[in-house]
Design a protein around this motif. Structure first.
Motif, PDB file in Angstrom:
ATOM      1  N   VAL A  33      56.709 -18.049 129.448  1.00 54.10           N
ATOM      2  CA  VAL A  33      57.741 -17.662 130.402  1.00 54.10           C
ATOM      3  C   VAL A  33      57.108 -17.570 131.796  1.00 54.10           C
ATOM      4  O   VAL A  33      56.134 -16.836 132.000  1.00 54.10           O
ATOM      5  N   ILE A  34      57.688 -18.343 132.726  1.00 51.67           N
ATOM      6  CA  ILE A  34      57.208 -18.332 134.121  1.00 51.67           C
ATOM      7  C   ILE A  34      58.333 -17.773 134.984  1.00 51.67           C
ATOM      8  O   ILE A  34      59.462 -18.269 134.953  1.00 51.67           O
ATOM      9  N   SER A  35      58.041 -16.759 135.752  1.00 47.47           N
ATOM     10  CA  SER A  35      59.043 -16.135 136.607  1.00 47.47           C
ATOM     11  C   SER A  35      58.411 -15.775 137.945  1.00 47.47           C
ATOM     12  O   SER A  35      57.191 -15.809 138.106  1.00 47.47           O
ATOM     13  N   GLY A  36      59.264 -15.447 138.914  1.00 44.51           N
ATOM     14  CA  GLY A  36      58.745 -15.081 140.226  1.00 44.51           C
ATOM     15  C   GLY A  36      59.839 -15.121 141.280  1.00 44.51           C
ATOM     16  O   GLY A  36      61.025 -15.012 140.969  1.00 44.51           O
ATOM     17  N   LYS A  37      59.412 -15.330 142.542  1.00 44.02           N
ATOM     18  CA  LYS A  37      60.358 -15.320 143.660  1.00 44.02           C
ATOM     19  C   LYS A  37      59.902 -16.318 144.715  1.00 44.02           C
ATOM     20  O   LYS A  37      58.707 -16.474 144.964  1.00 44.02           O
ATOM     21  N   VAL A  38      60.876 -16.986 145.337  1.00 46.25           N
ATOM     22  CA  VAL A  38      60.607 -17.967 146.384  1.00 46.25           C
ATOM     23  C   VAL A  38      61.044 -17.374 147.721  1.00 46.25           C
ATOM     24  O   VAL A  38      62.202 -16.996 147.893  1.00 46.25           O
ATOM     25  N   THR A  39      60.116 -17.296 148.680  1.00 42.77           N
ATOM     26  CA  THR A  39      60.412 -16.762 150.021  1.00 42.77           C
ATOM     27  C   THR A  39      59.748 -17.646 151.074  1.00 42.77           C
ATOM     28  O   THR A  39      58.895 -18.490 150.766  1.00 42.77           O
ATOM     29  N   ASP A  40      60.161 -17.431 152.341  1.00 45.72           N
ATOM     30  CA  ASP A  40      59.446 -18.087 153.434  1.00 45.72           C
ATOM     31  C   ASP A  40      58.327 -17.172 153.911  1.00 45.72           C
ATOM     32  O   ASP A  40      58.121 -16.076 153.358  1.00 45.72           O
ATOM     33  N   ASN A  41      57.601 -17.597 154.933  1.00 44.71           N
ATOM     34  CA  ASN A  41      56.446 -16.801 155.375  1.00 44.71           C
ATOM     35  C   ASN A  41      56.842 -15.538 156.118  1.00 44.71           C
ATOM     36  O   ASN A  41      55.984 -14.748 156.499  1.00 44.71           O
ATOM     37  N   GLN A  42      58.168 -15.346 156.322  1.00 46.76           N
ATOM     38  CA  GLN A  42      58.650 -14.102 156.896  1.00 46.76           C
ATOM     39  C   GLN A  42      59.176 -13.148 155.824  1.00 46.76           C
ATOM     40  O   GLN A  42      59.659 -12.061 156.143  1.00 46.76           O
ATOM     41  N   GLY A  43      59.103 -13.587 154.557  1.00 47.91           N
ATOM     42  CA  GLY A  43      59.552 -12.753 153.453  1.00 47.91           C
ATOM     43  C   GLY A  43      61.021 -12.915 153.107  1.00 47.91           C
ATOM     44  O   GLY A  43      61.528 -12.232 152.210  1.00 47.91           O
ATOM     45  N   GLU A  79      47.475 -21.764 134.060  1.00 46.44           N
ATOM     46  CA  GLU A  79      46.950 -21.905 132.694  1.00 46.44           C
ATOM     47  C   GLU A  79      48.041 -21.416 131.749  1.00 46.44           C
ATOM     48  O   GLU A  79      48.334 -20.223 131.679  1.00 46.44           O
ATOM     49  N   LEU A  80      48.647 -22.340 131.017  1.00 44.98           N
ATOM     50  CA  LEU A  80      49.769 -22.016 130.133  1.00 44.98           C
ATOM     51  C   LEU A  80      49.251 -21.789 128.717  1.00 44.98           C
ATOM     52  O   LEU A  80      48.753 -22.720 128.064  1.00 44.98           O
ATOM     53  N   ASN A  81      49.364 -20.545 128.264  1.00 42.30           N
ATOM     54  CA  ASN A  81      48.846 -20.193 126.924  1.00 42.30           C
ATOM     55  C   ASN A  81      49.800 -19.289 126.162  1.00 42.30           C
ATOM     56  O   ASN A  81      49.403 -18.617 125.208  1.00 42.30           O
ATOM     57  N   GLY A  82      51.036 -19.256 126.558  1.00 41.12           N
ATOM     58  CA  GLY A  82      52.014 -18.426 125.876  1.00 41.12           C
ATOM     59  C   GLY A  82      52.197 -17.053 126.471  1.00 41.12           C
ATOM     60  O   GLY A  82      53.149 -16.343 126.111  1.00 41.12           O
ATOM     61  N   GLN A  83      51.328 -16.650 127.366  1.00 42.46           N
ATOM     62  CA  GLN A  83      51.442 -15.352 128.015  1.00 42.46           C
ATOM     63  C   GLN A  83      52.328 -15.462 129.254  1.00 42.46           C
ATOM     64  O   GLN A  83      52.264 -16.457 129.990  1.00 42.46           O
ATOM     65  N   PRO A  84      53.201 -14.493 129.524  1.00 41.24           N
ATOM     66  CA  PRO A  84      54.084 -14.537 130.705  1.00 41.24           C
ATOM     67  C   PRO A  84      53.272 -14.659 131.999  1.00 41.24           C
ATOM     68  O   PRO A  84      52.197 -14.063 132.135  1.00 41.24           O
ATOM     69  N   ILE A  85      53.812 -15.432 132.931  1.00 44.27           N
ATOM     70  CA  ILE A  85      53.142 -15.660 134.217  1.00 44.27           C
ATOM     71  C   ILE A  85      54.106 -15.325 135.350  1.00 44.27           C
ATOM     72  O   ILE A  85      55.262 -15.753 135.343  1.00 44.27           O
ATOM     73  N   GLN A  86      53.603 -14.547 136.298  1.00 45.69           N
ATOM     74  CA  GLN A  86      54.385 -14.170 137.471  1.00 45.69           C
ATOM     75  C   GLN A  86      53.839 -14.933 138.688  1.00 45.69           C
ATOM     76  O   GLN A  86      52.636 -14.895 138.971  1.00 45.69           O
ATOM     77  N   VAL A  87      54.713 -15.618 139.410  1.00 44.82           N
ATOM     78  CA  VAL A  87      54.300 -16.406 140.570  1.00 44.82           C
ATOM     79  C   VAL A  87      55.206 -16.071 141.761  1.00 44.82           C
ATOM     80  O   VAL A  87      56.435 -16.144 141.642  1.00 44.82           O
ATOM     81  N   ASP A  88      54.600 -15.708 142.889  1.00 48.14           N
ATOM     82  CA  ASP A  88      55.343 -15.544 144.142  1.00 48.14           C
ATOM     83  C   ASP A  88      55.045 -16.756 145.021  1.00 48.14           C
ATOM     84  O   ASP A  88      53.928 -16.932 145.510  1.00 48.14           O
ATOM     85  N   ALA A  89      56.058 -17.594 145.199  1.00 49.93           N
ATOM     86  CA  ALA A  89      55.897 -18.835 145.954  1.00 49.93           C
ATOM     87  C   ALA A  89      56.344 -18.619 147.397  1.00 49.93           C
ATOM     88  O   ALA A  89      57.524 -18.370 147.658  1.00 49.93           O
ATOM     89  N   ILE A  90      55.407 -18.694 148.322  1.00 54.87           N
ATOM     90  CA  ILE A  90      55.711 -18.555 149.750  1.00 54.87           C
ATOM     91  C   ILE A  90      55.685 -19.949 150.367  1.00 54.87           C
ATOM     92  O   ILE A  90      54.642 -20.600 150.413  1.00 54.87           O
ATOM     93  N   LEU A  91      56.856 -20.413 150.828  1.00 52.35           N
ATOM     94  CA  LEU A  91      56.967 -21.763 151.369  1.00 52.35           C
ATOM     95  C   LEU A  91      56.711 -21.764 152.878  1.00 52.35           C
ATOM     96  O   LEU A  91      57.196 -20.904 153.608  1.00 52.35           O
TER      97      LEU A  91
END
Length: 722
Positions: free
Chosen positions: A23-33, A85-97
């Motif tokens: 499971v991959i989850s997170g949030k997409v924001t710009d450089n101002q948040g 690295e995908l191994n079945g463990q949940p991954i949290q990603v904050d993507a700043i565009l």
């Protein structure tokens, strides 16, 4: 029971061999948040992914394992990439565009500059706009004079910009200087520009704060960008009430050549139409032009343009100091201009522009029995590079060389018979950097260095401009720059130690563009230093000439253009307010010069009537009173001229797809506009200084022309052009 255990073991075995779900989850924001909704989030090379929600959050499952690349993309931003690295463990990603810089559609520097091009996004005038502006009569300068920042100086015809004199505006073709860009004329007789608007695909008219690439201009730079390779082979014939011309263009796959000969003669016209000027020989002249374009190596383009112009005129003008007896002023002018330029892409991020222009101008001036011969030769060479240093950084840099020789020969009856001359070479380098902090904010910094061989001195002039885009439609711009210009030929001829005149520009601009409508408002302040000052203009003692003059100009310009609201109608409105004062030349104190009118207004309208296949146009120009010195009153610059009004009309009728009949008339109401007065040098017996008006050559100017275009298929559809 054994069967049940077997089923359980079988299912577990399958599960153990199945790919683990991550499971991959997170949030997409710009450089101002700020959250970015609807961004595309996915694993590269797979079909696993999701779109971000309104709050920028996302979540999805993937059966991919090992090292994989997560991609996040959204229009207007750089694609985000991160290795997971995908191994079945949940991954949290904050993507700043990070915002993607778009140098084409993003913010542009607009302070002080009007783009007049048919290919630029910010379009103010097109070449056809110029010839269909009723008051312009096909003159580039006449059309530019309907834009804000310009002033109506009817006895001159040159460009006077924001409280600056006519000589403070310089003209460039493909980045190269054009000396003597206006035709030769007598005192208080208006002139025109030498070049046809159809030679150019675009125009940049900068009323101040212009690029570090352009120098030797105190107030304004008019940059004319010539056409590239012609689109087709064609012949053009023009028959006019004041002459005619023949032109032919030959087009090949990678090159074209065009030639034109033109004959202008106002003598028959002025014999039919009553003139207020007393012409001994009305203006007449012959022009020949040759244009060559050649593609080189796929990306290079060589341009060669030549203009040869021979003209004559002779006028009798009343002399207020000689009881009204008339002086005869005759001028013969031989002019030659050659412009050769080349541009190319030389590397992945590099382009080059190079060129040389040559100007030769000879004038033979006869004043009654006295003779004066003026000879000016000029050369301008430039080498410039554009470097896309990074996604956010563009650099424009180069070097140029100006050479000038001016000679003045006098043959004065009962006076001096002598020749004076001077030479000046100016070497310049410039560098200018655009930094695109975002699609909303750009900063331009520039530096220009100039060295004069005549004075053995070097000057450094900084330039700065920035723009901030409030919305997709509107933006603010700021500009600052220091500018200098060598002393005028007549003054440098007397005192060759005169320093360049200087001006500093401060500009604030707002521009709004939407749906074929343009609104622009700009305020400015100009400070002048080192202006040439003397006691008497006819004094040739170099000790009486200095750089002690100074002055300032401030004001506001407003522009509105709309080609959307009314069907088949295009119009623009310009208003300028300027407050300018100087202590220069032979002024006795700080005062407003005689060429300055505080208020200038123009309204230009064009409407195409489809059933009649005709475009009708109208131009109204207004200028408030101009100051002048009246020796019959106390004080200096103590009187005012009447206001200036001019309503001009025109019409262009499409007889056939390749034939246009054009008609225009200036000042249709015949208003007697007065531009100033000449006073006698001595008072009469009653102690009054007598005067005579400086006015127009005629009540109105009527112009008729027939334009014919011939191509291989026999006709050229010009309906869209109108």
């Amino acid at each position: 029971m054994q069967c049940f255990k077997f089923i359980i073991l079988f299912v577990l075995a399958i599960a153990s061999n199945a790919k683990a779900q991550t499971v991959i989850s997170g949030k997409v924001t710009d450089n101002q948040g700020a959250a970015i909704p609807f961004a595309n989030v996915y694993i590269k090379g797979s079909f696993d992914g999701a779109n971000s929600k309104n709050d920028g959050s996302f979540s999805f499952q993937t059966s991919e394992t090992g090292q994989r690349t997560l991609m996040v993309s959204f229009i207007g931003f750089k694609t985000f990439e991160k290795t997971l690295e995908l191994n079945g463990q949940p991954i949290q990603v904050d993507a700043i565009l990070e915002e993607q810089i778009n140098k084409i559609d993003g913010v542009t520097i607009t302070a002080g500059a009007f783009e007049a091009s048919d290919i630029k996004k910010v379009t103010v005038l097109k070449p056809l706009d110029i010839v269909t502006t009723a008051s312009a009569a096909g003159d580039i300068m006449g059309a530019i004079n309907t834009l804000p920042g310009t002033a109506t100086v009817g006895e001159s015809g040159r460009l006077f910009v924001r409280g600056g004199e006519g000589y403070e505006t310089k003209v460039f073709i493909d980045g190269l200087e054009v000396r003597n860009a206006f035709g030769a004329t007598a005192p208080n007789v208006p002139t025109r520009g030498r070049f046809s608007p159809f030679l150019f695909k675009g125009t940049i008219f900068s009323t101040g704060g212009y690029s570090a690439e352009y120098g030797q201009a105190l107030s304004s730079a008019l940059v004319l960008n010539s056409n590239d390779i012609a689109e087709k082979t064609q012949a053009d014939i023009s028959v006019m009430t004041v002459g005619g011309d023949l032109a032919y263009t030959k087009k090949w796959e990678n090159s074209s050549i065009s030639g034109k000969v033109q004959y202008t003669d106002l003598r028959p016209y002025q014999d039919m139409i009553k003139q207020d000027f007393d012409w001994k020989e009305a203006p007449n002249g012959k022009v020949a032009e040759l244009v060559f374009r050649q593609k080189i190596n796929g990306t290079g383009l060589l341009k060669v343009y030549t203009n040869m112009d021979i003209s004559n005129l002779s006028i009798r003008q009343p002399n207020i100091n000689n009881g009204g007896a008339k002086d005869t002023v005759s001028i013969g002018n031989d002019y030659f201009y050659l412009n050769t330029s080349y541009k190319d892409i030389i590397a992945d991020r590099w382009s080059v522009r190079a060129g040389v222009s040559t100007t030769l101008n000879q004038e033979e001036i006869d004043f009654n029995t006295d003779e004066i011969e003026e000879d000016e030769k000029g050369v301008h060479a430039k080498l410039a590079f554009n470097w896309e240093a990074a996604e956010k950084v563009s650099v424009n840099m180069g070097a140029e060389f100006f050479a000038k020789k001016y000679t003045n020969k006098f043959n004065i009856i009962n006076g001096p018979n002598d020749a004076f001359d001077f030479k000046e070479n100016i070497t310049s380098t410039f560098v200018e950097t655009d930094y695109f902090a975002s699609n909303k904010f750009v900063v331009r910094t520039g530096l220009r260095l100039e060295h004069s061989s005549l004075l053995s001195q070097t000057w450094v002039n900084p330039r700065l401009a920035m723009s901030y885009k409030l919305t997709e439609k509107g933006q603010f711009s700021l500009a600052y720059g220091q500018y200098l210009q060598s002393a005028q030929n007549d003054y440098a001829l007397v005192n060759q130690n005169l320093k360049p005149e200087k001006a500093a520009h401060y500009i604030l601009n707002y521009q709004y563009i939407h749906n074929d409508r343009v609104f622009r408002v700009e305020t400015y302040f100009k400070k002048y230093d080192d202006l040439v000052k003397f006691i008497d203009e006819n004094d040739f003692n170099p000790n009486n000439y200095s750089n002690a003059g100074f002055g300032e100009a401030k004001g506001v310009d407003v522009f509105w253009r709309d080609s959307k609201t009314f069907e088949n109608t295009d119009y623009w409105i310009s208003y300028s307010y300027v407050d300018s004062k100087r202590d220069y030349r032979d002024f006795s104190s700080l005062a407003t010069p005689s060429f300055v009118s505080n208020h200038n207004f123009s309204f230009v309208a064009k409407h195409f009537v489809v059933p009649l296949r005709t475009q009708f146009g109208a131009t109204y120009n207004f200028a408030s009173s101009r100051p002048f010195h009246n020796p019959n009153k106390s004080g200096f610059q103590n009187d005012k001229t009447p206001t200036f009004h001019d309503l001009s009309l025109n019409a262009a009728f499409l007889i056939k797809p390749n034939i246009i009949l054009y008609m225009s008339s200036s000042n249709i109401f015949g208003r007697d506009n007065v531009f100033g007065y000449q006073y006698a040098g001595q008072a009469n017996a009653q102690g009054i200084y007598e005067r005579q008006e400086i006015g127009q050559g005629a009540k109105r100017f009527i112009f008729l022309a027939l334009f014919i275009t011939l191509t291989k298929d026999g006709q050229e559809n010009q309906l869209d052009n109108l």
